[in-house]
Write a protein that holds these residues in place. Structure first.
Motif, PDB file in Angstrom:
ATOM      1  N   GLU A 182       0.836  -1.210   0.000  1.00 11.66           N
ATOM      2  CA  GLU A 182       0.000   0.000   0.000  1.00 11.66           C
ATOM      3  C   GLU A 182       0.866   1.253   0.000  1.00 11.66           C
ATOM      4  N   LEU A 183       2.004   1.203   0.691  1.00 19.20           N
ATOM      5  CA  LEU A 183       2.934   2.334   0.700  1.00 19.20           C
ATOM      6  C   LEU A 183       3.454   2.607  -0.709  1.00 19.20           C
ATOM      7  N   LEU A 184       3.855   1.565  -1.408  1.00 19.40           N
ATOM      8  CA  LEU A 184       4.317   1.754  -2.788  1.00 19.40           C
ATOM      9  C   LEU A 184       3.226   2.376  -3.656  1.00 19.40           C
ATOM     10  N   GLY A 185       1.996   1.870  -3.496  1.00 15.30           N
ATOM     11  CA  GLY A 185       0.898   2.432  -4.268  1.00 15.30           C
ATOM     12  C   GLY A 185       0.690   3.909  -3.979  1.00 15.30           C
ATOM     13  N   ARG A 186       0.801   4.294  -2.701  1.00 20.65           N
ATOM     14  CA  ARG A 186       0.558   5.682  -2.309  1.00 20.65           C
ATOM     15  C   ARG A 186       1.611   6.621  -2.884  1.00 20.65           C
ATOM     16  N   VAL A 187       2.881   6.210  -2.879  1.00 20.91           N
ATOM     17  CA  VAL A 187       3.934   7.152  -3.293  1.00 20.91           C
ATOM     18  C   VAL A 187       4.219   7.107  -4.793  1.00 20.91           C
ATOM     19  N   THR A 188       3.823   6.022  -5.475  1.00 25.29           N
ATOM     20  CA  THR A 188       4.114   5.939  -6.911  1.00 25.29           C
ATOM     21  C   THR A 188       2.912   6.280  -7.778  1.00 25.29           C
ATOM     22  N   GLY A 189       1.728   6.296  -7.192  1.00 27.60           N
ATOM     23  CA  GLY A 189       0.538   6.621  -7.962  1.00 27.60           C
ATOM     24  C   GLY A 189       0.049   5.495  -8.845  1.00 27.60           C
ATOM     25  N   THR A 190       0.573   4.298  -8.639  1.00 27.67           N
ATOM     26  CA  THR A 190       0.107   3.125  -9.369  1.00 27.67           C
ATOM     27  C   THR A 190      -0.054   1.994  -8.353  1.00 27.67           C
ATOM     28  N   THR A 191      -0.353   0.785  -8.808  1.00 28.27           N
ATOM     29  CA  THR A 191      -0.449  -0.312  -7.851  1.00 28.27           C
ATOM     30  C   THR A 191       0.949  -0.850  -7.546  1.00 28.27           C
ATOM     31  N   ALA A 192       1.087  -1.473  -6.392  1.00 32.39           N
ATOM     32  CA  ALA A 192       2.373  -2.075  -6.043  1.00 32.39           C
ATOM     33  C   ALA A 192       2.779  -3.088  -7.103  1.00 32.39           C
ATOM     34  N   GLU A 193       1.802  -3.876  -7.584  1.00 25.64           N
ATOM     35  CA  GLU A 193       2.111  -4.899  -8.577  1.00 25.64           C
ATOM     36  C   GLU A 193       2.680  -4.280  -9.856  1.00 25.64           C
ATOM     37  N   ARG A 194       2.063  -3.181 -10.313  1.00 24.72           N
ATOM     38  CA  ARG A 194       2.560  -2.551 -11.547  1.00 24.72           C
ATOM     39  C   ARG A 194       3.939  -1.928 -11.319  1.00 24.72           C
ATOM     40  N   TYR A 195       4.118  -1.314 -10.156  1.00 22.87           N
ATOM     41  CA  TYR A 195       5.403  -0.668  -9.912  1.00 22.87           C
ATOM     42  C   TYR A 195       6.519  -1.705  -9.781  1.00 22.87           C
ATOM     43  N   ILE A 196       6.290  -2.769  -9.020  1.00 21.28           N
ATOM     44  CA  ILE A 196       7.310  -3.812  -8.862  1.00 21.28           C
ATOM     45  C   ILE A 196       7.621  -4.444 -10.218  1.00 21.28           C
ATOM     46  N   THR A 197       6.601  -4.640 -11.034  1.00 20.95           N
ATOM     47  CA  THR A 197       6.809  -5.199 -12.376  1.00 20.95           C
ATOM     48  C   THR A 197       7.732  -4.309 -13.197  1.00 20.95           C
ATOM     49  N   ARG A 198       7.443  -3.025 -13.191  1.00 24.44           N
ATOM     50  CA  ARG A 198       8.209  -2.087 -14.020  1.00 24.44           C
ATOM     51  C   ARG A 198       9.617  -1.850 -13.461  1.00 24.44           C
ATOM     52  N   ALA A 199       9.701  -1.620 -12.146  1.00 22.71           N
ATOM     53  CA  ALA A 199      10.944  -1.133 -11.556  1.00 22.71           C
ATOM     54  C   ALA A 199      11.899  -2.250 -11.134  1.00 22.71           C
ATOM     55  N   VAL A 200      11.365  -3.448 -10.916  1.00 20.48           N
ATOM     56  CA  VAL A 200      12.221  -4.541 -10.456  1.00 20.48           C
ATOM     57  C   VAL A 200      12.256  -5.677 -11.470  1.00 20.48           C
ATOM     58  N   ILE A 201      11.095  -6.225 -11.814  1.00 16.39           N
ATOM     59  CA  ILE A 201      11.056  -7.408 -12.681  1.00 16.39           C
ATOM     60  C   ILE A 201      11.568  -7.079 -14.081  1.00 16.39           C
ATOM     61  N   GLU A 202      11.022  -6.033 -14.704  1.00 19.71           N
ATOM     62  CA  GLU A 202      11.447  -5.693 -16.062  1.00 19.71           C
ATOM     63  C   GLU A 202      12.855  -5.119 -16.071  1.00 19.71           C
ATOM     64  N   ARG A 203      13.172  -4.334 -15.063  1.00 21.05           N
ATOM     65  CA  ARG A 203      14.512  -3.742 -14.983  1.00 21.05           C
ATOM     66  C   ARG A 203      15.584  -4.832 -14.884  1.00 21.05           C
ATOM     67  N   ALA A 204      15.256  -5.924 -14.232  1.00 22.47           N
ATOM     68  CA  ALA A 204      16.217  -7.024 -14.081  1.00 22.47           C
ATOM     69  C   ALA A 204      16.191  -7.991 -15.266  1.00 22.47           C
ATOM     70  N   GLY A 205      15.317  -7.744 -16.235  1.00 28.38           N
ATOM     71  CA  GLY A 205      15.260  -8.594 -17.416  1.00 28.38           C
ATOM     72  C   GLY A 205      14.701  -9.980 -17.147  1.00 28.38           C
ATOM     73  N   LEU A 206      13.750 -10.061 -16.233  1.00 28.81           N
ATOM     74  CA  LEU A 206      13.169 -11.357 -15.858  1.00 28.81           C
ATOM     75  C   LEU A 206      11.955 -11.625 -16.751  1.00 28.81           C
ATOM     76  N   ARG A 207      12.106 -12.551 -17.682  1.00 27.49           N
ATOM     77  CA  ARG A 207      11.083 -12.744 -18.714  1.00 27.49           C
ATOM     78  C   ARG A 207       9.961 -13.681 -18.288  1.00 27.49           C
ATOM     79  N   ASP A 208      10.173 -14.480 -17.256  1.00 28.20           N
ATOM     80  CA  ASP A 208       9.170 -15.458 -16.849  1.00 28.20           C
ATOM     81  C   ASP A 208       8.685 -15.206 -15.426  1.00 28.20           C
ATOM     82  N   THR A 209       8.702 -13.945 -15.009  1.00 26.77           N
ATOM     83  CA  THR A 209       8.338 -13.578 -13.649  1.00 26.77           C
ATOM     84  C   THR A 209       7.189 -12.592 -13.680  1.00 26.77           C
TER      85      THR A 209
END
Length: 372
Positions: A182-209
């Motif tokens: 919920e904290l991530l959602g509040r400060v990023t203006g998106t859902t935690a799931e979308r932010y983690i996907t963009r900022a961690v999963i995609e940034r790390a090049g994880l294609r099956d995560t």
């Protein structure tokens, strides 16, 4: 001492896990530039479909390392204060004096004192950790339940506290990580799931995560079987399950290859900054869900054998699926192991889990993988 990978010994250790009673097990082990992948047993006990090392899998609380990385990225950008009170961001979710006493760091390292919500969301587990007085009924009742995270957070926040904010030992609680979502959602203006996907999963090049939004696992995957300490016999398939009951605490789907890649990049300072990684490796004593006291950092904890190297990583379980990921402190040796049966131990007369051959076989596999 250099102990290069021995494929024959790794294969034998993997097969020993299957022979001990695990339907299917798959793993990837690295030593420098050398990599070994293997699988043993079946992905589906009904059809006999074999397990393979490239299968997607529910990795449980390994998710917490991803969520922590996302929070620390926001700390680095100045949007979140690691030692700021959670009430600065989410006063409505943690009311009263605890709003100012509980910091973001305390949520990440489980020293907030907030209780686990799970026994309240799953009434048949209400007696946990007294396992003999629990039943698996709620697992089926909630298979397609769509929980809202604030609903679960309220259960944990209103339950009796398990400690004072900042006190040690802390107590492991998924409530903490739903609040971080919920904290991530509040400060990023998106859902935690979308932010983690963009900022961690995609940034790390994880294609099956992915953080799933619906109950099915896309792509090649194993069925996953829950025994609940022998109360579900034969073990039941829970591969189709709405994961909103754990969200950013434990819902991630990945592969052993992607998880290894993530931890390699993390320890190399390529997911969060080296200073943030150093914060992740500052530990405090925390009582795990199994009742053991472990050292826990920020979404990471050390694992070591006496007199041998330190490894960093995280384990995870959800209904039917288990994962353990660990990497040596120098980043040169690592493994991720996934299994498709959980809570295989029966309960003894005192209601405690009894030793099972799977336990010893997994420990032997981990030793061969990490030490040769």
């Amino acid at each position: 001492m250099k102990n290069p990978l021995d494929p024959a010994k790794l294969r034998a250790a993997l097969e020993d896990v299957q022979r001990a009673g695990m339907p299917g097990v798959f793993a990837e082990v690295w030593d420098g530039d050398q990599v070994w992948r293997g699988a043993a047993g079946v992905a589906d006990v009904a059809t006999g479909r074999p397990a393979t090392a490239d299968m997607r899998h529910r990795v449980g609380s390994v998710t917490k390392t991803f969520t922590t990385a996302a929070v620390l990225q926001q700390v680095e950008s100045g949007q979140i204060g690691l030692d700021s009170p959670i009430g600065r961001y989410l006063p409505e979710l943690v009311p009263g004096g605890r709003s100012e006493a509980i910091t973001v760091r305390m949520l990440i390292n489980h020293t907030s004192g907030l209780a686990e919500y799970l026994p309240y969301a799953y009434p048949s587990l209400r007696a946990f950790p007294v396992l003999a007085d629990t039943s698996p009924e709620s697992l089926d009742d909630n298979r397609f339940t769509r929980f809202h995270p604030t609903e679960l957070i309220e259960m944990g926040v209103t339950a009796p506290a398990v400690g004072a904010p900042g006190g040690t030992p802390g107590v492991y609680s998924n409530t903490n990580y739903l609040l971080l979502g919920e904290l991530l959602g509040r400060v990023t203006g998106t859902t935690a799931e979308r932010y983690i996907t963009r900022a961690v999963i995609e940034r790390a090049g994880l294609r099956d995560t992915e953080l799933p939004t619906e109950p099915h696992i896309d792509g090649p995957h194993s069925q996953i079987y829950e025994s609940w300490f022998g109360m579900i016999d034969p073990p039941r398939d829970y591969s189709v399950y709405d994961m909103s009951w754990v969200g950013p605490a434990a819902s991630l789907i990945s592969t052993v290859t992607d998880i290894n890649r993530f931890f390699r990049l993390l320890l190399a300072g390529e997911v969060v900054s080296p200073s943030s990684l150093a914060q992740m490796q500052r530990t405090v004593p925390v009582i795990s869900q199994e009742g053991r006291t472990i050292d826990y950092g920020l979404g990471l904890h050390p694992m070591e054998a006496p007199g041998q190297e330190t490894f960093w990583g995280h384990g995870g379980t959800v209904w039917g699926a288990g994962t353990l990921a660990m990497i040596r402190a120098d980043g040169e040796r690592q493994m991720t192991v996934a299994v498709n049966l959980q809570r295989w131990n029966s309960l003894g007369p005192s209601g405690t889990p009894q030793p099972h051959p799977i336990d010893d076989a997994l420990a032997a596999l981990h030793h061969v993988a990490m030490y040769g």
